[in-house]
Write a protein that holds these residues in place. Structure first.
Motif, PDB file in Angstrom:
ATOM      1  N   ILE A  79       0.860  -1.189   0.000  1.00 14.43           N
ATOM      2  CA  ILE A  79       0.000   0.000   0.000  1.00 14.43           C
ATOM      3  C   ILE A  79       0.892   1.233   0.000  1.00 14.43           C
ATOM      4  CG2 ILE A  79      -1.796   1.286   1.233  1.00 14.43           C
ATOM      5  CD1 ILE A  79      -2.793  -1.400   0.407  1.00 14.43           C
ATOM      6  N   ASP A  80       0.600   2.196  -0.867  1.00 14.41           N
ATOM      7  CA  ASP A  80       1.367   3.440  -0.843  1.00 14.41           C
ATOM      8  C   ASP A  80       0.480   4.607  -1.241  1.00 14.41           C
ATOM      9  OD1 ASP A  80       4.504   4.088  -0.581  1.00 14.41           O
ATOM     10  OD2 ASP A  80       3.569   5.529  -1.941  1.00 14.41           O
ATOM     11  N   LEU A  81       0.819   5.775  -0.703  1.00 17.92           N
ATOM     12  CA  LEU A  81       0.075   6.995  -0.980  1.00 17.92           C
ATOM     13  C   LEU A  81       0.315   7.512  -2.389  1.00 17.92           C
ATOM     14  CD1 LEU A  81      -1.748   8.932   0.723  1.00 17.92           C
ATOM     15  CD2 LEU A  81       0.336  10.205   1.279  1.00 17.92           C
ATOM     16  N   SER A  82       1.470   7.190  -2.964  1.00 17.52           N
ATOM     17  CA  SER A  82       1.888   7.732  -4.252  1.00 17.52           C
ATOM     18  C   SER A  82       1.464   6.826  -5.410  1.00 17.52           C
ATOM     19  CB  SER A  82       3.413   7.896  -4.276  1.00 17.52           C
ATOM     20  OG  SER A  82       3.905   7.996  -5.593  1.00 17.52           O
ATOM     21  N   PRO A  83       0.608   7.297  -6.305  1.00 16.95           N
ATOM     22  CA  PRO A  83       0.229   6.478  -7.460  1.00 16.95           C
ATOM     23  C   PRO A  83       1.417   6.080  -8.327  1.00 16.95           C
ATOM     24  CG  PRO A  83      -1.317   8.288  -7.205  1.00 16.95           C
ATOM     25  CD  PRO A  83      -0.187   8.548  -6.251  1.00 16.95           C
ATOM     26  N   ARG A  84       2.386   6.970  -8.481  1.00 13.07           N
ATOM     27  CA  ARG A  84       3.547   6.624  -9.312  1.00 13.07           C
ATOM     28  C   ARG A  84       4.385   5.535  -8.649  1.00 13.07           C
ATOM     29  NH1 ARG A  84       5.332   5.149 -13.948  1.00 13.07           N
ATOM     30  NH2 ARG A  84       7.542   5.592 -14.317  1.00 13.07           N
ATOM     31  N   MET A  85       4.546   5.600  -7.341  1.00 12.48           N
ATOM     32  CA  MET A  85       5.277   4.543  -6.651  1.00 12.48           C
ATOM     33  C   MET A  85       4.573   3.197  -6.827  1.00 12.48           C
ATOM     34  SD  MET A  85       8.140   5.287  -5.059  1.00 12.48           S
ATOM     35  CE  MET A  85       9.074   6.571  -4.199  1.00 12.48           C
ATOM     36  N   VAL A  86       3.260   3.192  -6.732  1.00 15.73           N
ATOM     37  CA  VAL A  86       2.502   1.950  -6.902  1.00 15.73           C
ATOM     38  C   VAL A  86       2.643   1.424  -8.324  1.00 15.73           C
ATOM     39  CG1 VAL A  86       0.162   1.001  -6.964  1.00 15.73           C
ATOM     40  CG2 VAL A  86       0.897   2.389  -5.029  1.00 15.73           C
ATOM     41  N   GLU A  87       2.626   2.316  -9.285  1.00 13.31           N
ATOM     42  CA  GLU A  87       2.818   1.905 -10.674  1.00 13.31           C
ATOM     43  C   GLU A  87       4.169   1.229 -10.870  1.00 13.31           C
ATOM     44  OE1 GLU A  87       2.832   3.937 -15.161  1.00 13.31           O
ATOM     45  OE2 GLU A  87       2.447   5.151 -13.383  1.00 13.31           O
ATOM     46  N   LEU A  88       5.222   1.815 -10.301  1.00 12.49           N
ATOM     47  CA  LEU A  88       6.559   1.228 -10.416  1.00 12.49           C
ATOM     48  C   LEU A  88       6.655  -0.099  -9.664  1.00 12.49           C
ATOM     49  CD1 LEU A  88       8.685   4.472  -9.976  1.00 12.49           C
ATOM     50  CD2 LEU A  88       8.368   3.159 -12.085  1.00 12.49           C
ATOM     51  N   ALA A  89       5.996  -0.185  -8.511  1.00  8.69           N
ATOM     52  CA  ALA A  89       5.998  -1.431  -7.741  1.00  8.69           C
ATOM     53  C   ALA A  89       5.343  -2.561  -8.533  1.00  8.69           C
ATOM     54  CB  ALA A  89       5.278  -1.226  -6.415  1.00  8.69           C
ATOM     55  N   ARG A  90       4.243  -2.256  -9.199  1.00  5.39           N
ATOM     56  CA  ARG A  90       3.570  -3.284 -10.003  1.00  5.39           C
ATOM     57  C   ARG A  90       4.434  -3.743 -11.165  1.00  5.39           C
ATOM     58  NH1 ARG A  90      -2.160   0.035 -10.018  1.00  5.39           N
ATOM     59  NH2 ARG A  90      -3.020  -0.845  -8.074  1.00  5.39           N
ATOM     60  N   GLN A  91       5.181  -2.828 -11.752  1.00  2.00           N
ATOM     61  CA  GLN A  91       6.076  -3.198 -12.847  1.00  2.00           C
ATOM     62  C   GLN A  91       7.209  -4.091 -12.356  1.00  2.00           C
ATOM     63  OE1 GLN A  91       7.428   0.468 -14.621  1.00  2.00           O
ATOM     64  NE2 GLN A  91       5.367   1.118 -15.201  1.00  2.00           N
ATOM     65  N   ALA A  92       7.770  -3.758 -11.202  1.00  2.00           N
ATOM     66  CA  ALA A  92       8.919  -4.498 -10.671  1.00  2.00           C
ATOM     67  C   ALA A  92       8.526  -5.840 -10.064  1.00  2.00           C
ATOM     68  CB  ALA A  92       9.646  -3.645  -9.628  1.00  2.00           C
ATOM     69  N   HIS A  93       7.313  -5.927  -9.510  1.00  2.00           N
ATOM     70  CA  HIS A  93       6.879  -7.135  -8.794  1.00  2.00           C
ATOM     71  C   HIS A  93       5.462  -7.512  -9.224  1.00  2.00           C
ATOM     72  CE1 HIS A  93      10.379  -6.432  -6.236  1.00  2.00           C
ATOM     73  NE2 HIS A  93       9.975  -5.191  -6.106  1.00  2.00           N
ATOM     74  N   GLU A  95       4.011 -10.164  -9.423  1.00  2.14           N
ATOM     75  CA  GLU A  95       3.429 -11.262  -8.665  1.00  2.14           C
ATOM     76  C   GLU A  95       2.799 -10.805  -7.349  1.00  2.14           C
ATOM     77  OE1 GLU A  95       7.521 -10.594  -7.061  1.00  2.14           O
ATOM     78  OE2 GLU A  95       6.552 -10.511  -9.023  1.00  2.14           O
ATOM     79  N   VAL A  96       2.963  -9.525  -6.999  1.00  2.93           N
ATOM     80  CA  VAL A  96       2.493  -8.985  -5.718  1.00  2.93           C
ATOM     81  C   VAL A  96       1.391  -7.962  -5.977  1.00  2.93           C
ATOM     82  CG1 VAL A  96       3.152  -7.723  -3.633  1.00  2.93           C
ATOM     83  CG2 VAL A  96       4.779  -9.318  -4.694  1.00  2.93           C
ATOM     84  N   PRO A  97       0.296  -7.993  -5.215  1.00  2.00           N
ATOM     85  CA  PRO A  97      -0.735  -6.959  -5.367  1.00  2.00           C
ATOM     86  C   PRO A  97      -0.322  -5.657  -4.681  1.00  2.00           C
ATOM     87  CG  PRO A  97      -1.413  -8.525  -3.687  1.00  2.00           C
ATOM     88  CD  PRO A  97      -0.133  -9.063  -4.276  1.00  2.00           C
ATOM     89  N   PHE A  98      -0.547  -4.540  -5.351  1.00  2.00           N
ATOM     90  CA  PHE A  98      -0.261  -3.214  -4.804  1.00  2.00           C
ATOM     91  C   PHE A  98      -1.479  -2.326  -5.000  1.00  2.00           C
ATOM     92  CE2 PHE A  98       3.939  -4.876  -5.842  1.00  2.00           C
ATOM     93  CZ  PHE A  98       4.688  -4.524  -4.725  1.00  2.00           C
ATOM     94  N   SER A  99      -1.694  -1.424  -4.034  1.00  2.00           N
ATOM     95  CA  SER A  99      -2.818  -0.497  -4.108  1.00  2.00           C
ATOM     96  C   SER A  99      -2.397   0.883  -3.634  1.00  2.00           C
ATOM     97  CB  SER A  99      -3.980  -0.970  -3.223  1.00  2.00           C
ATOM     98  OG  SER A  99      -4.431  -2.251  -3.595  1.00  2.00           O
ATOM     99  N   VAL A 100      -3.039   1.897  -4.195  1.00  2.00           N
ATOM    100  CA  VAL A 100      -2.880   3.263  -3.689  1.00  2.00           C
ATOM    101  C   VAL A 100      -3.776   3.407  -2.466  1.00  2.00           C
ATOM    102  CG1 VAL A 100      -3.180   5.708  -4.186  1.00  2.00           C
ATOM    103  CG2 VAL A 100      -2.376   4.156  -5.983  1.00  2.00           C
ATOM    104  N   GLY A 101      -3.212   3.893  -1.371  1.00  2.00           N
ATOM    105  CA  GLY A 101      -4.009   4.049  -0.161  1.00  2.00           C
ATOM    106  C   GLY A 101      -3.242   4.750   0.933  1.00  2.00           C
ATOM    107  N   SER A 102      -3.929   5.021   2.022  1.00  2.00           N
ATOM    108  CA  SER A 102      -3.374   5.753   3.160  1.00  2.00           C
ATOM    109  C   SER A 102      -3.338   4.870   4.392  1.00  2.00           C
ATOM    110  CB  SER A 102      -4.225   6.990   3.439  1.00  2.00           C
ATOM    111  OG  SER A 102      -3.933   7.545   4.703  1.00  2.00           O
ATOM    112  N   MET A 103      -2.310   5.052   5.207  1.00  2.84           N
ATOM    113  CA  MET A 103      -2.223   4.299   6.460  1.00  2.84           C
ATOM    114  C   MET A 103      -3.293   4.739   7.463  1.00  2.84           C
ATOM    115  SD  MET A 103       1.265   5.832   8.190  1.00  2.84           S
ATOM    116  CE  MET A 103       2.261   5.311   6.795  1.00  2.84           C
ATOM    117  N   PHE A 104      -3.983   5.839   7.178  1.00  2.00           N
ATOM    118  CA  PHE A 104      -5.080   6.268   8.040  1.00  2.00           C
ATOM    119  C   PHE A 104      -6.384   5.535   7.725  1.00  2.00           C
ATOM    120  CE2 PHE A 104      -2.085   9.661   8.550  1.00  2.00           C
ATOM    121  CZ  PHE A 104      -2.301  10.145   9.830  1.00  2.00           C
TER     122      PHE A 104
END
Length: 217
Positions: A79-93, A95-104
């Motif tokens: 989970i990350d607040l930054s849409p661009r970070m999530v986009e890069l995470a999905r490209q790199a991994h 096999e892992v689910p990633f979502s844009v979101g807040s720890m709150f």
């Protein structure tokens, strides 16, 4: 509900530097034996609690810790607040689910997770708002679930200006281990392990790793 300014500022900052950050730190874990050991310990504890356990990394960035946690056998969601970070995470991994979101406001039900990792991700939250974050960690953890935190030790925040030449800035709050331990305890997550190591490489302060666990009912 209006989004707090500090969340918007954090999102803008990490969206701006995401590509350079991912390139610079993609292989950094290979030279960090303590970090690898702490991740492995966390994965072992979570799997021992429940072999089919679900976990989440909150503030995962480009997934440089989420990917290794997956390879350690965890069913982990980033989970990350930054849409661009999530986009890069999905490209790199992929096999892992990633979502844009807040720890709150984590996208998990009460007690749905057996593990939560916040790896240098609580450091952009104003101190007076941290109890809300820890309450959210406690909400999504099942009894017996584990929380792992990593952060820089200190008193004064670091104000970072124009990283990678980008026209953004952000405060990086350093924390005292006893302060974080008290926050966890007040949220019903007593700390089970506290480790502090000295700075290495270009680090400016000691680094802390805390493990906490939600008591079983």
């Amino acid at each position: 509900m209006t989004e707090p300014d500090f969340l918007a500022e954090t999102r803008v900052f990490y969206d701006a530097i995401a590509d350079e950050y991912a390139d610079r730190y993609r292989d950094a874990l290979g030279g960090m034996p303590m970090d690898r050991a702490m991740l492995a310990l966390f994965a072992d504890l979570v799997r021992a609690e429940r072999p089919d356990a679900r976990a989440a990394e909150v503030g995962c960035g480009p997934g440089r810790m989420t990917g290794p946690l997956h390879r350690l056998g965890l069913d982990v969601h980033g989970i990350d607040l930054s849409p661009r970070m999530v986009e890069l995470a999905r490209q790199a991994h992929p096999e892992v689910p990633f979502s844009v979101g807040s720890m709150f406001d984590l996208p998990f039900g009460d007690g749905e997770l057996t593990g939560v990792v916040a790896w240098y991700s609580i450091i952009h939250t104003p101190p007076e708002r941290l109890p809300e974050v820890f309450a959210e960690f406690a909400r999504v953890l099942a009894p017996g679930g584990h929380l792992m935190l990593a952060f820089q030790v200190g008193e004064r925040p670091l104000h970072l200006e124009r990283p990678f030449g980008r026209p953004v800035s952000l405060d990086f709050r350093r924390l005292r281990p006893e302060q974080v331990e008290e926050l966890a305890r007040e949220a019903g997550l007593p700390v089970t392990s506290r480790t502090v190591r000295e700075p290495e490489g270009d680090e400016r302060t000691p680094q802390a790793y805390l493990l906490a666990r939600k008591p079983k009912v």
